[in-house]
Design a protein around this motif. Structure first.
Motif, PDB file in Angstrom:
ATOM      1  N   ALA A 106       0.849  -1.190   0.000  1.00 14.34           N
ATOM      2  CA  ALA A 106       0.000   0.000   0.000  1.00 14.34           C
ATOM      3  C   ALA A 106       0.881   1.234   0.000  1.00 14.34           C
ATOM      4  CB  ALA A 106      -0.916   0.010   1.215  1.00 14.34           C
ATOM      5  N   VAL A 107       0.561   2.204  -0.862  1.00 18.69           N
ATOM      6  CA  VAL A 107       1.298   3.466  -0.939  1.00 18.69           C
ATOM      7  C   VAL A 107       0.288   4.601  -0.763  1.00 18.69           C
ATOM      8  CG1 VAL A 107       2.780   4.947  -2.325  1.00 18.69           C
ATOM      9  CG2 VAL A 107       3.026   2.459  -2.480  1.00 18.69           C
ATOM     10  N   TYR A 108       0.490   5.391   0.283  1.00 20.04           N
ATOM     11  CA  TYR A 108      -0.476   6.430   0.639  1.00 20.04           C
ATOM     12  C   TYR A 108       0.233   7.776   0.728  1.00 20.04           C
ATOM     13  CZ  TYR A 108      -3.981   8.923   3.508  1.00 20.04           C
ATOM     14  OH  TYR A 108      -4.887   9.831   3.981  1.00 20.04           O
ATOM     15  N   THR A 109      -0.205   8.733  -0.078  1.00 18.38           N
ATOM     16  CA  THR A 109       0.308  10.099  -0.039  1.00 18.38           C
ATOM     17  C   THR A 109      -0.681  10.943   0.749  1.00 18.38           C
ATOM     18  OG1 THR A 109       1.378   9.816  -2.180  1.00 18.38           O
ATOM     19  CG2 THR A 109       1.050  12.075  -1.415  1.00 18.38           C
ATOM     20  N   PHE A 110      -0.212  11.573   1.814  1.00 14.99           N
ATOM     21  CA  PHE A 110      -1.124  12.227   2.739  1.00 14.99           C
ATOM     22  C   PHE A 110      -0.484  13.494   3.300  1.00 14.99           C
ATOM     23  CE2 PHE A 110       1.618   9.569   5.180  1.00 14.99           C
ATOM     24  CZ  PHE A 110       1.820  10.212   6.391  1.00 14.99           C
ATOM     25  N   PRO A 111      -1.302  14.391   3.847  1.00 13.35           N
ATOM     26  CA  PRO A 111      -0.755  15.635   4.393  1.00 13.35           C
ATOM     27  C   PRO A 111      -0.565  15.564   5.912  1.00 13.35           C
ATOM     28  CG  PRO A 111      -3.114  15.858   4.195  1.00 13.35           C
ATOM     29  CD  PRO A 111      -2.777  14.444   3.765  1.00 13.35           C
ATOM     30  N   LEU A 112       0.369  16.333   6.398  1.00 13.25           N
ATOM     31  CA  LEU A 112       0.498  16.659   7.816  1.00 13.25           C
ATOM     32  C   LEU A 112       0.722  18.164   7.911  1.00 13.25           C
ATOM     33  CD1 LEU A 112       2.777  13.776   9.193  1.00 13.25           C
ATOM     34  CD2 LEU A 112       0.301  14.012   9.467  1.00 13.25           C
ATOM     35  N   SER A 113       0.738  18.690   9.101  1.00  8.75           N
ATOM     36  CA  SER A 113       0.936  20.125   9.271  1.00  8.75           C
ATOM     37  C   SER A 113       2.303  20.549   8.758  1.00  8.75           C
ATOM     38  CB  SER A 113       0.814  20.499  10.751  1.00  8.75           C
ATOM     39  OG  SER A 113       1.209  21.837  10.962  1.00  8.75           O
ATOM     40  N   ASP A 114       2.337  21.650   7.994  1.00  7.72           N
ATOM     41  CA  ASP A 114       3.611  22.176   7.514  1.00  7.72           C
ATOM     42  C   ASP A 114       4.432  22.770   8.647  1.00  7.72           C
ATOM     43  OD1 ASP A 114       1.436  24.332   7.297  1.00  7.72           O
ATOM     44  OD2 ASP A 114       3.258  25.525   7.132  1.00  7.72           O
ATOM     45  N   ARG A 115       3.836  22.949   9.825  1.00  3.97           N
ATOM     46  CA  ARG A 115       4.524  23.513  10.978  1.00  3.97           C
ATOM     47  C   ARG A 115       5.100  22.436  11.880  1.00  3.97           C
ATOM     48  NH1 ARG A 115       2.127  28.718  11.722  1.00  3.97           N
ATOM     49  NH2 ARG A 115       2.616  28.697  13.938  1.00  3.97           N
ATOM     50  N   GLY A 116       4.821  21.161  11.582  1.00  8.78           N
ATOM     51  CA  GLY A 116       5.145  20.080  12.500  1.00  8.78           C
ATOM     52  C   GLY A 116       6.548  19.517  12.342  1.00  8.78           C
ATOM     53  N   ALA A 117       7.084  19.002  13.467  1.00  6.82           N
ATOM     54  CA  ALA A 117       8.353  18.261  13.471  1.00  6.82           C
ATOM     55  C   ALA A 117       7.996  16.791  13.689  1.00  6.82           C
ATOM     56  CB  ALA A 117       9.262  18.766  14.580  1.00  6.82           C
ATOM     57  N   PRO A 162       7.147  19.845   3.212  1.00  8.43           N
ATOM     58  CA  PRO A 162       6.895  19.926   4.649  1.00  8.43           C
ATOM     59  C   PRO A 162       5.483  19.517   5.048  1.00  8.43           C
ATOM     60  CG  PRO A 162       8.172  21.811   3.937  1.00  8.43           C
ATOM     61  CD  PRO A 162       7.764  21.084   2.682  1.00  8.43           C
ATOM     62  N   ASN A 163       4.531  19.558   4.110  1.00  6.14           N
ATOM     63  CA  ASN A 163       3.155  19.171   4.415  1.00  6.14           C
ATOM     64  C   ASN A 163       2.651  17.990   3.594  1.00  6.14           C
ATOM     65  OD1 ASN A 163       3.137  20.655   2.027  1.00  6.14           O
ATOM     66  ND2 ASN A 163       1.143  21.583   2.431  1.00  6.14           N
ATOM     67  N   ILE A 164       3.525  17.297   2.857  1.00  3.35           N
ATOM     68  CA  ILE A 164       3.127  16.111   2.080  1.00  3.35           C
ATOM     69  C   ILE A 164       4.088  14.973   2.395  1.00  3.35           C
ATOM     70  CG2 ILE A 164       2.721  15.120  -0.202  1.00  3.35           C
ATOM     71  CD1 ILE A 164       2.139  17.851  -1.272  1.00  3.35           C
ATOM     72  N   PHE A 165       3.525  13.805   2.759  1.00  2.19           N
ATOM     73  CA  PHE A 165       4.320  12.646   3.127  1.00  2.19           C
ATOM     74  C   PHE A 165       3.813  11.417   2.361  1.00  2.19           C
ATOM     75  CE2 PHE A 165       4.785  15.675   6.440  1.00  2.19           C
ATOM     76  CZ  PHE A 165       6.024  15.477   7.009  1.00  2.19           C
ATOM     77  N   THR A 166       4.694  10.425   2.224  1.00  2.00           N
ATOM     78  CA  THR A 166       4.318   9.165   1.603  1.00  2.00           C
ATOM     79  C   THR A 166       4.570   8.039   2.589  1.00  2.00           C
ATOM     80  OG1 THR A 166       4.842   9.936  -0.632  1.00  2.00           O
ATOM     81  CG2 THR A 166       4.743   7.559  -0.288  1.00  2.00           C
ATOM     82  N   GLN A 167       3.523   7.256   2.852  1.00  2.00           N
ATOM     83  CA  GLN A 167       3.649   6.062   3.697  1.00  2.00           C
ATOM     84  C   GLN A 167       3.542   4.832   2.804  1.00  2.00           C
ATOM     85  OE1 GLN A 167       3.787   5.909   7.504  1.00  2.00           O
ATOM     86  NE2 GLN A 167       4.804   4.187   6.527  1.00  2.00           N
ATOM     87  N   SER A 168       4.582   4.005   2.792  1.00  2.00           N
ATOM     88  CA  SER A 168       4.580   2.758   2.034  1.00  2.00           C
ATOM     89  C   SER A 168       4.585   1.600   3.028  1.00  2.00           C
ATOM     90  CB  SER A 168       5.811   2.666   1.126  1.00  2.00           C
ATOM     91  OG  SER A 168       5.878   3.777   0.244  1.00  2.00           O
ATOM     92  N   VAL A 169       3.724   0.619   2.797  1.00  2.00           N
ATOM     93  CA  VAL A 169       3.620  -0.552   3.680  1.00  2.00           C
ATOM     94  C   VAL A 169       3.680  -1.788   2.801  1.00  2.00           C
ATOM     95  CG1 VAL A 169       2.321  -1.695   5.498  1.00  2.00           C
ATOM     96  CG2 VAL A 169       2.174   0.791   5.245  1.00  2.00           C
ATOM     97  N   ALA A 170       4.710  -2.612   2.989  1.00  2.00           N
ATOM     98  CA  ALA A 170       4.955  -3.766   2.119  1.00  2.00           C
ATOM     99  C   ALA A 170       4.508  -5.063   2.780  1.00  2.00           C
ATOM    100  CB  ALA A 170       6.442  -3.852   1.767  1.00  2.00           C
ATOM    101  N   ASN A 171       4.094  -6.000   1.930  1.00  2.00           N
ATOM    102  CA  ASN A 171       3.732  -7.367   2.338  1.00  2.00           C
ATOM    103  C   ASN A 171       2.578  -7.393   3.339  1.00  2.00           C
ATOM    104  OD1 ASN A 171       5.625  -9.029   0.783  1.00  2.00           O
ATOM    105  ND2 ASN A 171       7.200  -7.987   2.004  1.00  2.00           N
ATOM    106  N   VAL A 172       1.523  -6.650   2.999  1.00  2.00           N
ATOM    107  CA  VAL A 172       0.279  -6.755   3.750  1.00  2.00           C
ATOM    108  C   VAL A 172      -0.466  -7.957   3.173  1.00  2.00           C
ATOM    109  CG1 VAL A 172      -1.804  -5.584   4.504  1.00  2.00           C
ATOM    110  CG2 VAL A 172       0.266  -4.252   3.990  1.00  2.00           C
ATOM    111  N   SER A 233       5.378  12.767  -9.553  1.00  3.56           N
ATOM    112  CA  SER A 233       4.655  11.506  -9.381  1.00  3.56           C
ATOM    113  C   SER A 233       4.533  11.107  -7.915  1.00  3.56           C
ATOM    114  CB  SER A 233       5.353  10.388 -10.160  1.00  3.56           C
ATOM    115  OG  SER A 233       6.671  10.167  -9.665  1.00  3.56           O
ATOM    116  N   ARG A 234       5.213  11.815  -7.020  1.00  6.44           N
ATOM    117  CA  ARG A 234       5.142  11.492  -5.594  1.00  6.44           C
ATOM    118  C   ARG A 234       4.214  12.431  -4.822  1.00  6.44           C
ATOM    119  NH1 ARG A 234       8.659   7.767  -3.806  1.00  6.44           N
ATOM    120  NH2 ARG A 234       8.396   8.528  -1.665  1.00  6.44           N
ATOM    121  N   ILE A 235       3.674  13.450  -5.479  1.00  6.51           N
ATOM    122  CA  ILE A 235       2.802  14.397  -4.777  1.00  6.51           C
ATOM    123  C   ILE A 235       1.429  14.500  -5.431  1.00  6.51           C
ATOM    124  CG2 ILE A 235       4.741  15.751  -3.904  1.00  6.51           C
ATOM    125  CD1 ILE A 235       4.155  17.828  -6.069  1.00  6.51           C
ATOM    126  N   THR A 236       1.098  13.535  -6.299  1.00  6.93           N
ATOM    127  CA  THR A 236      -0.182  13.563  -7.022  1.00  6.93           C
ATOM    128  C   THR A 236      -0.917  12.238  -6.838  1.00  6.93           C
ATOM    129  OG1 THR A 236       0.999  12.887  -9.036  1.00  6.93           O
ATOM    130  CG2 THR A 236       0.585  15.238  -8.744  1.00  6.93           C
TER     131      THR A 236
END
Length: 841
Positions: A106-117, A162-172, A233-236
């Motif tokens: 599963a590959v999920y592109t999602f937002p978080l706060s641009d102010r966050g650490a 800073p506000n866009i992340f990709t979570q990849s989860v392999a072998n689900v 291709s990583r932010i769309t």
């Protein structure tokens, strides 16, 4: 802490609230304050989807008509927020489940706060919990790929923006569930008695400028990587087709813990349930279980301003240097005795994503400001989509006639086309600011672009003495870009939610630009061995918001903080004294806040290079060193977690990109055009990226891409360049420019490039079909040239550069025909002031 001046009321915070969890910040018991009652959802006609509607809460298909239908592997996102004073600690848990009969990634592109650490990640699977480890991005990818190939469950968290992340989860595995928990900490927005917390829930569809690169895409998104956005291709992420659900939902819970009573609380975009524990605590939850993640979650709470005080938090372990964060409140705003003459430049985004409510809200806000300008002010209106246009040839006085003309112009604007924001910014800079006036740029947009870094770098380069005030219009805007434009432009950001009166935001803006709160700000730290203070160069304060500093200190003891600047036209100085503790185990997240502030300072050194992949190696290594030491996700570091057991012999998986919702208030047709039947959505999204639809194109399966290319030949006569095109000019009607033309444009002297209008730049980069008003004949385009003086010498030089002159005037302009590849030479002729597509202005 002791206050040495009563005017700023820098007082010791009365109490610090300790958190039981070591990961939750304590903070100063400031002043939050909430009243009885719950907020209601925005009362505007926005699209609303409920479980059981079209698509039955599931994505049926986002690929070719013959592709097998699958359920979305992301089931649910749970967000837990703990707020104390100026600080929020956020835990985000994503639950992935595989409903298919095959092992998947599963590959999920999602937002978080641009102010966050982002400073922690955990993976839970099969009753086990694995802590994510921070590594260089390349090394984290290698560890993940090896685990995926070996058949182990693995998770990888990358930062794209800073506000866009990709979570990849392999072998689900079939029927299996994997949970990923992400932690981040951030400082909150505060202005004039109101705190606000915003959690973004969806990545809006980005417009991607530039020529597609001839290589396999780096990500699973619908756009190819381009020369101007090499990670497009990583932010769309794929967008669920109209009438269907993406298949996942969200729950949000916020715990407010204040030191004084809460006066008022609202969540303007969601229904919430509020439970109170005394007067200074509140628990806020989304009322609807299974809420759709298609708009920001915004929470605001009002406070009594006379109880808000400056303060400090410190964290120090034995034998180590300490961290200190300070919040310094500015003086109260003083109304000016006389109005300073201003030049207001209104810039309004009319691209396809603004269709409907977003553009209407931007117009409403802009027209209020327009109506309230003083007669001695001058103004200009610039609108942009695939091209940028100016209302006037130069800024005009804000008399009744000019205001009426501008109002009619703005009201007639319609949303369509791409989002060539960089070209609009160059259009602002094309006219020099008038001496004796304060130039203020009011920039209204949703920020849905992929070349964020290029735009922010450009604002810094061209702003001069002007002040930029960006307005984010919509319920899920690109906050990183909006706040970044304000930071680089020396102004303040505004966010205009679709269900709120634009007049309220416009009036606040008008009050701000009448007089700044504090300018020429300087802060000195005396004693305590304080060092590495961020930000290093505080910006002017146009709003009544605090200055926040993060620093390290070498020794315990008394420290003096001296704030200097100009206030109400005169000098300003305040002093605060702080006791730095020898040992302070609480507030361990201060290290993350300090490290993020330092990383952001380093990245801002060359935003353009950060965006195009040429960031200086030495600075990159400095970022990596800080991020590894403080376990932070950055563009160059990632979290990775690997389960020891092998669950999938052979490691064969099918990659499934997680689709996202269309942001609330944004229409599918406005973004991707009318081709939105289920089964054809990715084709429409593919056409969007290359500008064939209303805006931006896709890393879709090959058959879809092939059909998209065939449709392009019908819809618009443009083509994608191949390696064979690299050394050959591209005709204006063909489509994207050749690599040689792009290289010349990139290397062009800034003074010469400034002579090229946004339409000419778009023509050179994307072909004449990207400029709707362009007249074409025999492979040439009709252009207009403005010059200081039209004489025989100039005409001969222009003809030698490739211009066939058909009209000329002694007033300083010529028109004629030229090949696109000659326009750079035409702009380089001595005496030329501007080159534009005929009919563009």
């Amino acid at each position: 802490m002791r206050v040495s001046s009563p005017r700023l009321a820098l007082r010791l915070v009365g109490r610090l609230v300790a958190r039981a969890s070591a990961l939750l910040l304590a903070a100063f018991a400031l002043t939050l304050l909430a009243a009885p009652g719950t907020a209601t959802e925005v009362d505007v006609p926005l699209p609303r989807y409920e479980p059981g509607e079209a698509g039955s809460g599931r994505l049926v298909s986002a690929g070719p008509p013959d592709a097998p239908a699958i359920d979305c592997p992301l089931e649910h996102t749970d967000v837990r927020v703990s707020v104390s004073g100026f600080v929020a600690r956020v835990h985000v848990t994503q639950r992935f489940r595989n409903p298919s009969p095959d092992a998947i990634e599963a590959v999920y592109t999602f937002p978080l706060s641009d102010r966050g650490a982002v400073d922690a990640m955990w993976m839970r699977t099969g009753g086990r919990e694995i802590r994510g480890e921070i590594h260089r991005r390349e090394e984290a990818r290698r560890i993940y790929d090896d685990a995926r190939a070996a058949g182990q469950v693995a998770a990888l968290l990358d930062q794209e923006r800073p506000n866009i992340f990709t979570q990849s989860v392999a072998n689900v595995m079939p029927g299996a569930t994997v949970e990923i928990e992400i932690h981040y900490v951030e400082t909150l927005r505060f202005e004039a008695g109101t705190f606000s917390f915003a959690f973004p829930t969806v990545v809006g569809p980005r417009f991607i400028p530039g020529v597609p690169r001839d290589h396999s895409p780096r990500g699973t998104g619908w756009s190819p990587d381009t020369g101007r956005v090499p990670d497009a291709s990583r932010i769309t992420p794929p967008v669920a087709p109209e009438g269907t659900r993406a298949g996942h939902d969200i729950a949000i819970e916020v715990a407010l813990d204040a030191g004084v009573p809460i006066l008022g609380l609202e969540a303007p975009l969601h229904r919430v349930d509020v439970e109170r524990d005394g007067t200074d605590r509140a628990q806020v939850r989304l009322s609807r279980l299974g809420a759709i993640p298609n708009r920001d979650f915004v929470l605001r709470w009002t406070v009594a301003t006379d109880q808000v005080t400056s303060g400090a938090l410190a964290h120090r372990m034995p034998g180590e240097e300490g961290f200190v964060s300070l919040v310094l409140l500015p003086p109260e705003r003083v109304e000016p005795t006389r109005a300073v003459p201003k030049e207001l430049v209104f810039v309004i985004d009319r691209s396809g994503s603004q269709r409907g409510l977003p553009l209407a809200k931007a117009k409403e806000t802009m027209l209020w400001i327009l109506d309230h300008m003083h007669p001695q002010d001058t103004f200009q209106v610039i609108d942009f989509g695939s091209t940028a246009n100016r209302l006037f040839d130069r800024p005009r006085l804000a008399g009744p006639g000019m205001k009426a003309r501008a109002r009619a112009y703005v009201e007639a604007l319609e949303a369509n086309g791409g989002t060539l924001m960089a070209e609009a910014i160059r259009e602002v800079a094309a006219t020099p600011a008038e001496g004796g006036r304060l130039r203020v740029v009011a920039f209204m947009t949703d920020g849905y672009i992929g070349n964020d870094h290029e735009v922010l770098s450009l604002v810094r380069e061209v702003r001069g003495t002007s002040r930029w005030f960006p307005f984010g219009t919509g319920n899920s805007v690109n906050r990183y870009l909006i706040e970044g434009m304000a930071r680089e432009g020396g102004g303040e950001p505004e966010f205009v939610l679709l269900g709120e009166p634009g007049e309220r935001v416009a009036e606040r803006f008008w009050q701000r630009i009448a007089s700044p709160v504090l300018t020429d700000v300087r802060v000195h730290f005396e004693g305590g061995g304080v060092h590495d203070v961020f930000p290093r160069e505080p910006s002017d304060l146009w709003a009544e918001r605090p200055l926040v500093f993060h620093a390290r200190y070498a020794r315990a003891g008394r420290m003096r903080v001296v704030v200097e600047g100009r206030h109400a036209g005169g000098p300003y100085r305040e002093v605060m004294e702080v006791d730095l503790p020898r040992r302070a185990r609480d507030h361990d997240a201060l290290g993350s806040l300090w490290a993020r502030a330092q990383v952001q300072t380093l990245l801002r050194r060359d935003l353009r290079a950060l965006g195009n992949g040429t960031f200086p190696q030495a600075v990159r290594e400095a970022v990596v060193e800080i991020a590894l030491a403080h376990r932070l996700v950055t563009p160059f570091t990632s979290f990775v977690a690997v389960e020891d057991r092998v669950v999938n012999d052979g490691g064969q998986t099918r990659t499934v990109p997680v689709p996202v919702e269309m942001p609330q208030g944004v229409t599918h047709e406005g973004v991707f055009g009318s081709d939105q039947r289920v089964g054809r959505a990715s084709r429409a999204q593919a056409k969007y990226a290359l500008g064939v639809g209303s805006q931006v194109m896709s890393a879709a399966p090959a058959p879809v891409m092939a059909e998209a290319h065939r449709e392009m030949e019908v819809d618009r006569p443009r083509s994608v360049p191949t390696e064979a095109d690299a050394d050959h000019p591209t005709e204006p009607g063909r489509g994207h420019a050749s690599q040689s033309t792009l290289a010349r444009l990139s290397a062009l002297d800034p003074a010469v490039r400034a002579r090229l209008s946004p339409g000419v730049v778009a023509l050179l980069e994307n072909g004449a079909t990207a400029v709707p008003m362009a007249e074409r004949r025999d492979g040439r385009v009709r252009i207009r040239v403005a010059a200081r003086r039209v004489d025989p010498t100039l005409r001969r030089a222009l003809e030698a550069a490739g211009l066939e002159i058909t009209l000329s005037s002694d007033e300083g302009w010529l028109e004629g025909w030229a090949e696109a590849t000659d326009l750079i030479d035409v702009a380089g002729v001595e005496g030329v002031e501007r080159v534009e597509v005929a009919g563009e202005a």
